[in-house]
Design a protein around this motif. Structure first.
Motif, PDB file in Angstrom:
ATOM      1  N   PRO A   1       0.826  -1.202   0.000  1.00 29.29           N
ATOM      2  CA  PRO A   1       0.000   0.000   0.000  1.00 29.29           C
ATOM      3  C   PRO A   1       0.863   1.257   0.000  1.00 29.29           C
ATOM      4  O   PRO A   1       1.988   1.255   0.483  1.00 29.29           O
ATOM      5  N   GLY A   2       0.327   2.346  -0.538  1.00 26.01           N
ATOM      6  CA  GLY A   2       1.057   3.603  -0.563  1.00 26.01           C
ATOM      7  C   GLY A   2       0.259   4.666  -1.288  1.00 26.01           C
ATOM      8  O   GLY A   2      -0.872   4.434  -1.725  1.00 26.01           O
ATOM      9  N   ARG A   3       0.844   5.843  -1.429  1.00 24.45           N
ATOM     10  CA  ARG A   3       0.229   6.948  -2.151  1.00 24.45           C
ATOM     11  C   ARG A   3       0.934   7.151  -3.471  1.00 24.45           C
ATOM     12  O   ARG A   3       2.152   7.032  -3.561  1.00 24.45           O
TER      13      ARG A   3
ATOM     14  N   VAL B   1       4.155   4.629 -12.306  1.00 26.62           N
ATOM     15  CA  VAL B   1       3.850   5.595 -11.256  1.00 26.62           C
ATOM     16  C   VAL B   1       4.962   5.558 -10.209  1.00 26.62           C
ATOM     17  O   VAL B   1       5.687   4.573 -10.089  1.00 26.62           O
ATOM     18  N   VAL B   2       5.072   6.655  -9.450  1.00 29.00           N
ATOM     19  CA  VAL B   2       5.958   6.705  -8.298  1.00 29.00           C
ATOM     20  C   VAL B   2       5.061   6.639  -7.071  1.00 29.00           C
ATOM     21  O   VAL B   2       4.152   7.453  -6.920  1.00 29.00           O
TER      22      VAL B   2
END
Length: 129
Positions: free
Chosen positions: A106-108, A127-128
Motif C-alpha cells: 500500500p502507498g500513495r 507511477v511513483v
C-alpha cells in the motif's frame, strides 16, 4: 524491500533494508542478520557482521524471476516473488489493451509517469508510489 522466495523448494519471506553503504539488514523468516555485501569479479562477498562469517556467492539470473545461486560446494535454484511472476505469465505481460496494475504494497501515488492511452513496455515505470 520484501520478497517471497523459493530456495531449493523451501518458501521463505525475506526483507532487505540498507543500513549503510555496503551493510544490509536481511530478515529471513523473522530472523535478522546484518550483512556486509561487496561485489567481486565472480559475484558477491558476504560477511555476517555479528560473528565475522564470510561467504562468496555467484548469482545468475534466469527468466521468470528465477536465479541460480552458486555457493561453495552447492548450487541453489531460487525463484524470487514466484506468485507475482506466475500472475504476470498467466495475464500475458505483453498483452494489448487495458491491463490491471497492482502495487506490491500500500502507498500513495506521488507522480504518474505515463498518460492514459500511452503504449508502455514491459517493466517500464508507470507511477511513483
Amino acid at each position: 524491500m520484501r520478497f517471497e522466495i523459493d530456495a531449493a523448494g523451501r518458501a521463505r519471506a525475506v526483507q532487505v533494508d540498507r543500513v549503510s553503504d555496503h551493510v544490509f539488514c536481511v530478515i529471513v523468516d523473522g530472523v535478522a542478520h546484518d550483512v556486509d555485501v561487496r561485489h567481486t569479479d565472480l559475484g558477491l562477498s558476504l560477511v555476517f557482521t555479528a560473528d565475522g562469517r564470510s561467504l562468496d556467492a555467484a548469482v545468475t539470473s534466469r527468466p521468470g524471476g528465477e536465479c541460480l545461486v552458486q555457493l561453495p560446494h552447492v548450487d541453489v535454484p531460487v525463484v524470487v516473488d514466484g506468485p507475482r511472476h506466475a500472475r504476470v505469465r498467466r495475464a500475458g505481460a505483453s498483452g494489448a489493451g487495458e491491463q490491471r496494475v497492482t502495487a506490491p504494497m500500500p502507498g500513495r501515488v506521488a507522480r504518474v509517469l505515463v498518460q492514459a492511452g500511452d503504449e508502455v513496455a514491459h517493466r517500464q515505470g508507470l507511477v511513483v508510489i
